[in-house]
Structures are given as C-alpha cells and as structure tokens.
Design an enzyme around this catalytic site. Sequence first.
Site, PDB file in Angstrom:
ATOM      1  N   GLU A 184       0.431  -1.083  -0.231  1.00  0.00           N
ATOM      2  CA  GLU A 184       0.292  -0.142   0.199  1.00  0.00           C
ATOM      3  C   GLU A 184       0.797   1.313   0.085  1.00  0.00           C
ATOM      4  O   GLU A 184       0.412   2.123  -0.447  1.00  0.00           O
ATOM      5  CB  GLU A 184      -0.707   0.132   1.392  1.00  0.00           C
TER       6      GLU A 184
ATOM      7  N   CYS B  37      -3.150  -3.968   6.767  1.00  0.00           N
ATOM      8  CA  CYS B  37      -2.509  -3.706   8.472  1.00  0.00           C
ATOM      9  C   CYS B  37      -2.852  -3.098   9.566  1.00  0.00           C
ATOM     10  O   CYS B  37      -2.760  -1.418   8.698  1.00  0.00           O
ATOM     11  CB  CYS B  37      -1.127  -4.071   8.619  1.00  0.00           C
TER      12      CYS B  37
ATOM     13  N   CYS C  14      -0.539   0.652   7.489  1.00  0.00           N
ATOM     14  CA  CYS C  14      -1.325   0.734   6.175  1.00  0.00           C
ATOM     15  C   CYS C  14      -2.227   1.274   6.292  1.00  0.00           C
ATOM     16  O   CYS C  14      -2.477   2.345   5.470  1.00  0.00           O
ATOM     17  CB  CYS C  14      -0.697  -0.307   5.646  1.00  0.00           C
TER      18      CYS C  14
ATOM     19  N   LEU D 151      17.655 -29.581  -4.822  1.00  0.00           N
ATOM     20  CA  LEU D 151      16.948 -28.482  -4.643  1.00  0.00           C
ATOM     21  C   LEU D 151      17.488 -27.234  -4.566  1.00  0.00           C
ATOM     22  O   LEU D 151      16.711 -26.390  -3.165  1.00  0.00           O
ATOM     23  CB  LEU D 151      17.045 -28.712  -2.927  1.00  0.00           C
TER      24      LEU D 151
ATOM     25  N   ARG E  45      16.454 -22.731  -9.876  1.00  0.00           N
ATOM     26  CA  ARG E  45      16.271 -22.236 -10.396  1.00  0.00           C
ATOM     27  C   ARG E  45      15.667 -22.457 -11.856  1.00  0.00           C
ATOM     28  O   ARG E  45      16.491 -21.767 -13.026  1.00  0.00           O
ATOM     29  CB  ARG E  45      18.759 -23.647 -10.919  1.00  0.00           C
TER      30      ARG E  45
ATOM     31  N   SER F  27      18.690 -39.816   9.748  1.00  0.00           N
ATOM     32  CA  SER F  27      18.999 -40.060  11.503  1.00  0.00           C
ATOM     33  C   SER F  27      20.211 -40.628  11.805  1.00  0.00           C
ATOM     34  O   SER F  27      20.306 -40.320  13.459  1.00  0.00           O
ATOM     35  CB  SER F  27      18.309 -41.958  11.563  1.00  0.00           C
TER      36      SER F  27
ATOM     37  N   GLU G 113       9.608 -33.116  -0.682  1.00  0.00           N
ATOM     38  CA  GLU G 113       9.730 -33.601  -1.562  1.00  0.00           C
ATOM     39  C   GLU G 113      10.579 -35.403  -1.515  1.00  0.00           C
ATOM     40  O   GLU G 113      10.498 -35.937  -2.538  1.00  0.00           O
ATOM     41  CB  GLU G 113      11.290 -33.272  -2.859  1.00  0.00           C
TER      42      GLU G 113
ATOM     43  N   GLY H   4      12.265 -39.902  -0.789  1.00  0.00           N
ATOM     44  CA  GLY H   4      11.181 -40.728  -0.958  1.00  0.00           C
ATOM     45  C   GLY H   4      10.075 -40.837  -0.231  1.00  0.00           C
ATOM     46  O   GLY H   4       9.597 -40.644   0.474  1.00  0.00           O
TER      47      GLY H   4
HETATM   48  C1  AOF Z   1      -0.085  -4.724   4.620  1.00  0.00           C
HETATM   49  N1  AOF Z   1       0.408  -5.076   3.159  1.00  0.00           N
HETATM   50  O1  AOF Z   1       2.062  -5.159   1.798  1.00  0.00           O
HETATM   51  C2  AOF Z   1       1.587  -6.814   3.893  1.00  0.00           C
HETATM   52  C3  AOF Z   1       0.773  -6.561   5.483  1.00  0.00           C
HETATM   53  O2  AOF Z   1       6.419  -6.674  10.156  1.00  0.00           O
HETATM   54  P1  AOF Z   1       6.009  -5.857   9.121  1.00  0.00           P
HETATM   55  O3  AOF Z   1       5.337  -4.760   9.820  1.00  0.00           O
HETATM   56  O4  AOF Z   1       6.041  -5.821   7.541  1.00  0.00           O
HETATM   57  O5  AOF Z   1       4.444  -6.438   9.611  1.00  0.00           O
HETATM   58  C4  AOF Z   1       3.458  -8.154   8.935  1.00  0.00           C
HETATM   59  C5  AOF Z   1       2.944  -8.140   8.493  1.00  0.00           C
HETATM   60  O6  AOF Z   1       1.610  -7.511   7.908  1.00  0.00           O
HETATM   61  C6  AOF Z   1       2.472  -9.572   8.605  1.00  0.00           C
HETATM   62  O7  AOF Z   1       2.190 -10.619   9.434  1.00  0.00           O
HETATM   63  C7  AOF Z   1       1.093  -8.628   7.638  1.00  0.00           C
HETATM   64  O8  AOF Z   1      -0.308  -8.659   8.530  1.00  0.00           O
HETATM   65  C8  AOF Z   1       0.593  -7.904   7.440  1.00  0.00           C
HETATM   66  N2  AOF Z   1       1.107  -7.798   5.669  1.00  0.00           N
HETATM   67  N3  AOF Z   1       0.287  -6.186   5.031  1.00  0.00           N
HETATM   68  O9  AOF Z   1      -1.301  -4.731   4.524  1.00  0.00           O
HETATM   69  C9  AOF Z   1       1.194  -5.702   2.857  1.00  0.00           C
HETATM   70  N4  AOF Z   1       2.946  -6.941   3.798  1.00  0.00           N
HETATM   71 ZN    ZN Z   2       0.689  -2.817   6.051  1.00  0.00          ZN
END
Ligand code: AOF
Ligand code: ZN
Length: 385
Positions: free
Chosen positions: A53, A76, A85, A203, A206, A222, A292, A294
């Site tokens: 955002e 968030c 945000c 693993l 690429r 193990s 993955e 076996g």
């Molecule tokens: C959004 N937009 O692009 C992302 C979100 O440690 P921070 O501050 O980067 O927060 C991580 C948390 O923020 C993550 O667990 C999720 O809840 C949110 N990620 N939210 O609106 C974003 N990357």
């Molecule tokens: Zn955010």
Amino acid sequence: MNDDRHYMERVLELASRGTGLTFPNPLVGAVIVAGGEIAGEGFHAGAGKPHAEIEAIAAAGESARGADLYLNLEPCCHHGRTPPCTDAIVEAGISRVIFGIFDPDERVRGQGARRLRENGTEIETGVMAREALELNLPYIHRSLTGGPFVMLKLAVTLDGRITLTGEKYISCSDSLECVHGLRARLEAVAVGSGTLRADDPSLDRRLYDRPLDPPVRIVFDSSLAFPPGHPWLEKGERVILCCSEAADAARIEELEGAGAEVTRLPPGDGGLDLHAWRRDLSNRGITSVLVEGGARIATSMMKAGIPDRLVLFHAPVIAGAGEKGWYQDDPPPAFGEDPPAVGGDLSLSYVEVIDGDVMTVYDRKHVSGYLEAVTKEPGDVHGID
Ligand code: AOF
Ligand code: ZN
C-alpha cells in the site's frame, strides 16, 4: 470482465513479484485507480521493507485522494517492522478499499477493515478471494495454526512408482518448472537421506523465472551421514539435519562446526517423530516446507497425517513392479484386512494439465475450510466488544 476483477488480477500479478522474498510475511500487491486509470502500483518485496500500500500511495502521489485502492489482503493496522497501512490510507485520502481476503494475523483479523470504516473509507471484500487465498496459502495456514505449512509433492508414474531405471526425472520439463515454482513459494525443502544419496539433488530454484536464493534445505538423516564438506554448507546455505536421539555427539559437533543446524528428534512410526519435527521447525521460524520424498519419508508423513496439501505429478508411463512405489505399505495388510486409514480427510482441490503430465492437488479438511475463514469478516464489526 468487470473492473474489480481486472484490477485484482493486476494486484495478484504484482503480489507474486515478491515470491520467495517475503518470508515470514505474505505476498501483497496494491493498485490505485483514479478516474478509471491506474495511478500507482506497488508490492511487498521483503520483510522489513515497505508494505504494498505504501509503495502504491507513494507512486500515486496526490492522485490517491478520492481514488480506489485494490489489494489482495486486508491492510494492516499495527506497528510491526513498519507503521500501520490503515493510517497511510486514511492520510492519503483514499475513498474506497477493495481487498480479496481478511488478514488472519492476530494483530489484524478484521481490525484493518474496521479502522478504515471508522474513518469513512468504503470497504469491499471477497474479490477474487479464492485466488488471493491460493497465493498466500502457506501464510494463511501459519497465521491460523501457528505451525508451518507442509506440502508433500511427488512425481509418480501411472502405476504409482517414483523410480524409473535409467531416468533422473519421471515428469516432463514443464512439471519440473512447476516444482521450482513451488520451491519458490515455500521457505524450505525437505528430503530423506536416501533420496539425497541416490539423486544428489540440487534442491534449488534455478528454473524459477528469476534468480532466487535456494530454499532452506532439511534432510531426514537419522544417523547423520550428511557430509560436512557438502557444497550447501561450503556456500554458507542454511541446512537443517534431523537425526535420532541416538546420533553421535561428536558427529553433531562436527556438522554444526561446518555450519549445519542439527535437531535430535524422538523416535516415531517408521523413523523419527514427525509431529516433534513440525514443532521444531516452528520454533526455528520456518513457515512452510515442500517435502520431496522419497518413499520412506512420504509414507511416514502420510501415516502421521502431517501434509496439509498433497501434490502428485502423474507422468504417462508405466514403470512396472521392479520400481519403487511412493507409498510403502510395509507389511501389506493380510487378505481380508482393511488397509490403514491414511490421508483419510484429503479431498481433491484442483487438477491441472501440465504438458503431458497431470497435476492433482489434494487438501486436508482444515485447508479446505480456509476460504470461509478468510472471507467472513472476523469478530464483531459493530464495535460491541
Ligand atoms: C499489508 N501489506 O504489503 C504486507 C502486510 O513486520 P511488518 O511490519 O512488515 O508486518 C508484517 C505483518 O503485516 C504481516 O504478518 C501481515 O499481517 C501484514 N503484512 N500487510 O497490509 C503488506 N506485507
Ligand atoms: Zn501494512
């Protein structure tokens, strides 16, 4: 196609640019639309970096005022590594936010939407929710359960074998690219030491469409036969070796000295206790694993009910009884005896044709329930609590 879908497709495309880079964070894309035109775009490029955002708002500048903001995930509203945000959205004067799914992170869970509504921002949810969920399935699983998302993937012949004498790969090259895509989406890759010895697999990622660091490598080993001089360790790449409690202390010290992480696990059905393994990964901060094979590890995983998702690539070839089946029913049930109920709550999620192969994707019941969990508005939206 309606406009919401059109812009959300762009959002998902932007979000996926962060594939392999954002652990433990989700993939998020953002598009700001003003007067029917895209005024700004952004995506989350890594934990600690700006949220999608914020990138889009910076790109749109003044045209964000009164505009629509499209997102795959609820914004968030908490101070994490970066500020909320929701504050930035309100400050920029965005008038409508359209997102795919609610963020199940316990610091968000519907509160992002609520905060915006309280500030007069219009909210719409559920646009391309299925696709938004699929994109962040490992993140959603981890937020809802606290444990890593475990995907078991196998390439099998029509008669269910995973070896084909003289051939390194059973599936076609497009399937192989698809597997590298899965490796990019998940943080770690796990194999048994038998597979490591037999195939010497790289693993890595690429064949993914842009350069990415390799995933964390996990080896079920193990007796700690893993060589301390292995190239992964020499290159400083993260390797987690899972051994039994009886493993030699001097050997553990030697491997740790070479840079490996070693975890001692209690015994379990067919080898090591895989529930303890999953808890251990969680403690190490690993959010998702692609297992993955076996056959031994696949069988133990199925018996213990560990995989959240099972992915099979079926190649159009019969290998015959001389080759190894992916599920080792050992000992086979006696005549008239019911086979053990393994993978009982798996159901088909989707099927994809990949060139000459068919990919079938099965999910456990809890995973099939995530769509409802992330589209229903969490908690009380009327502010009674
Ligand atoms: C959004 N937009 O692009 C992302 C979100 O440690 P921070 O501050 O980067 O927060 C991580 C948390 O923020 C993550 O667990 C999720 O809840 C949110 N990620 N939210 O609106 C974003 N990357
Ligand atoms: Zn955010």
